[in-house]
Design a protein around this motif. Structure first.
Motif, mmCIF file in Angstrom:
data_model
loop_
_atom_site.group_PDB
_atom_site.id
_atom_site.type_symbol
_atom_site.label_atom_id
_atom_site.label_comp_id
_atom_site.label_asym_id
_atom_site.label_seq_id
_atom_site.Cartn_x
_atom_site.Cartn_y
_atom_site.Cartn_z
ATOM 1 N N UNK A 111 49.500 46.484 47.550
ATOM 2 C CA UNK A 111 49.345 47.205 46.281
ATOM 3 C C UNK A 111 50.423 48.272 46.137
ATOM 4 N N UNK A 112 50.755 48.970 47.220
ATOM 5 C CA UNK A 112 51.818 49.985 47.163
ATOM 6 C C UNK A 112 53.158 49.348 46.803
ATOM 7 N N UNK A 113 53.437 48.184 47.369
ATOM 8 C CA UNK A 113 54.681 47.467 47.048
ATOM 9 C C UNK A 113 54.681 47.079 45.569
ATOM 10 N N UNK A 114 53.542 46.595 45.078
ATOM 11 C CA UNK A 114 53.431 46.211 43.670
ATOM 12 C C UNK A 114 53.620 47.423 42.754
ATOM 13 N N UNK A 115 52.998 48.547 43.107
ATOM 14 C CA UNK A 115 53.135 49.764 42.307
ATOM 15 C C UNK A 115 54.604 50.170 42.213
ATOM 16 N N UNK A 116 55.292 50.161 43.358
ATOM 17 C CA UNK A 116 56.717 50.526 43.353
ATOM 18 C C UNK A 116 57.522 49.601 42.443
ATOM 19 N N UNK A 117 57.205 48.304 42.459
ATOM 20 C CA UNK A 117 57.926 47.346 41.607
ATOM 21 C C UNK A 117 57.741 47.694 40.132
ATOM 22 N N UNK A 118 56.523 48.073 39.742
ATOM 23 C CA UNK A 118 56.285 48.462 38.348
ATOM 24 C C UNK A 118 56.954 49.798 38.020
ATOM 25 N N UNK B 263 59.933 51.284 35.129
ATOM 26 C CA UNK B 263 59.647 52.304 34.131
ATOM 27 C C UNK B 263 58.209 52.350 33.650
ATOM 28 N N UNK B 264 57.317 51.626 34.309
ATOM 29 C CA UNK B 264 55.902 51.640 33.935
ATOM 30 C C UNK B 264 55.246 52.899 34.506
ATOM 31 N N UNK B 265 54.070 53.237 33.982
ATOM 32 C CA UNK B 265 53.281 54.362 34.461
ATOM 33 C C UNK B 265 51.989 53.817 35.059
ATOM 34 N N UNK B 266 51.635 54.298 36.234
ATOM 35 C CA UNK B 266 50.390 53.872 36.881
ATOM 36 C C UNK B 266 49.220 54.630 36.258
ATOM 37 N N UNK C 54 52.677 51.762 24.664
ATOM 38 C CA UNK C 54 51.304 51.572 24.186
ATOM 39 C C UNK C 54 50.625 50.376 24.849
ATOM 40 N N UNK C 55 51.389 49.582 25.591
ATOM 41 C CA UNK C 55 50.829 48.388 26.230
ATOM 42 C C UNK C 55 50.110 48.748 27.526
ATOM 43 N N UNK C 56 48.968 48.083 27.760
ATOM 44 C CA UNK C 56 48.220 48.237 29.000
ATOM 45 C C UNK C 56 48.388 46.948 29.798
ATOM 46 N N UNK C 57 48.744 47.089 31.072
ATOM 47 C CA UNK C 57 48.961 45.934 31.949
ATOM 48 C C UNK C 57 47.903 45.960 33.042
ATOM 49 N N UNK C 58 47.174 44.856 33.157
ATOM 50 C CA UNK C 58 46.183 44.679 34.215
ATOM 51 C C UNK C 58 46.826 43.755 35.239
ATOM 52 N N UNK C 59 46.887 44.188 36.493
ATOM 53 C CA UNK C 59 47.578 43.409 37.516
ATOM 54 C C UNK C 59 46.670 43.113 38.700
ATOM 55 N N UNK C 60 46.635 41.849 39.074
ATOM 56 C CA UNK C 60 45.940 41.386 40.274
ATOM 57 C C UNK C 60 47.008 41.160 41.339
ATOM 58 N N UNK C 61 46.844 41.782 42.500
ATOM 59 C CA UNK C 61 47.834 41.685 43.574
ATOM 60 C C UNK C 61 47.346 40.681 44.614
ATOM 61 N N UNK C 62 48.209 39.722 44.946
ATOM 62 C CA UNK C 62 47.893 38.706 45.951
ATOM 63 C C UNK C 62 48.975 38.727 47.013
ATOM 64 N N UNK C 63 48.574 38.788 48.274
ATOM 65 C CA UNK C 63 49.563 38.823 49.353
ATOM 66 C C UNK C 63 49.234 37.781 50.412
ATOM 67 N N UNK C 64 50.285 37.310 51.058
ATOM 68 C CA UNK C 64 50.151 36.373 52.157
ATOM 69 C C UNK C 64 51.485 36.295 52.882
ATOM 70 N N UNK C 65 51.565 35.421 53.869
ATOM 71 C CA UNK C 65 52.793 35.292 54.649
ATOM 72 C C UNK C 65 53.938 34.706 53.829
ATOM 73 N N UNK C 66 53.596 33.814 52.871
ATOM 74 C CA UNK C 66 54.621 33.187 52.037
ATOM 75 C C UNK C 66 54.243 33.324 50.568
ATOM 76 N N UNK C 67 55.236 33.141 49.694
ATOM 77 C CA UNK C 67 54.986 33.212 48.252
ATOM 78 C C UNK C 67 53.945 32.179 47.834
ATOM 79 N N UNK C 68 54.106 30.950 48.302
ATOM 80 C CA UNK C 68 53.185 29.875 47.910
ATOM 81 C C UNK C 68 51.755 30.149 48.366
#
Length: 124
Positions: A20-27, A31-34, A54-68
């Motif tokens: 989640x921290x990695x995802x937050x940094x990417x956003x 230029x997004x605001x958490x 004005x846009x709200x972004x809902x993000x689900x974070x998924x992690x694993x060893x590989x992208x797939x």
């Protein structure tokens, strides 16, 4: 010495928080605001809620060893819960259900690799 399942659960929680921290940094780098992390309602939890103007972004974070493997962790049930939870969150927004929204999935894998899949649920 660990206690089997509880040690595994603790490690999974730490790994999820790191993703989640990695995802937050990417956003934030875009230029997004958490707005919220791990926002809960009766329908479930949304990992991240961000704002882009004005846009709200809902993000689900998924992690694993590989992208797939991370992508394979997305389920239809989770998508339904995120959409239902997003609807509850929007009830508190000035534009309510008419708010400009986006539902993303953020894949995190390897050593900090990240990909934001915008409109991943085909909504918007």
């Amino acid at each position: 010495m660990g206690q089997g399942g509880s040690e595994r659960g603790r490690r999974a929680h730490i790994a999820g928080a790191a993703a989640e921290e990695i995802a937050i940094r990417a956003y934030l780098d875009r230029g997004y605001t958490l707005a919220e992390t791990r926002w809960r309602c009766p329908h479930g939890e949304i990992d991240l809620i961000l704002r882009n103007g004005a846009q709200v972004i809902f993000a689900e974070v998924k992690s694993s060893a590989t992208r797939d493997k991370a992508a394979a962790r997305i389920t239809a049930g989770q998508m339904q819960r995120v959409m239902a939870s997003a609807s509850v969150f929007l009830d508190g927004e000035p534009q309510g259900q008419l708010t400009d929204v986006r539902l993303d999935v953020v894949l995190v894998w390897g050593v900090g690799e990240v990909e934001i899949l915008e409109n991943a649920y085909g909504h918007g």
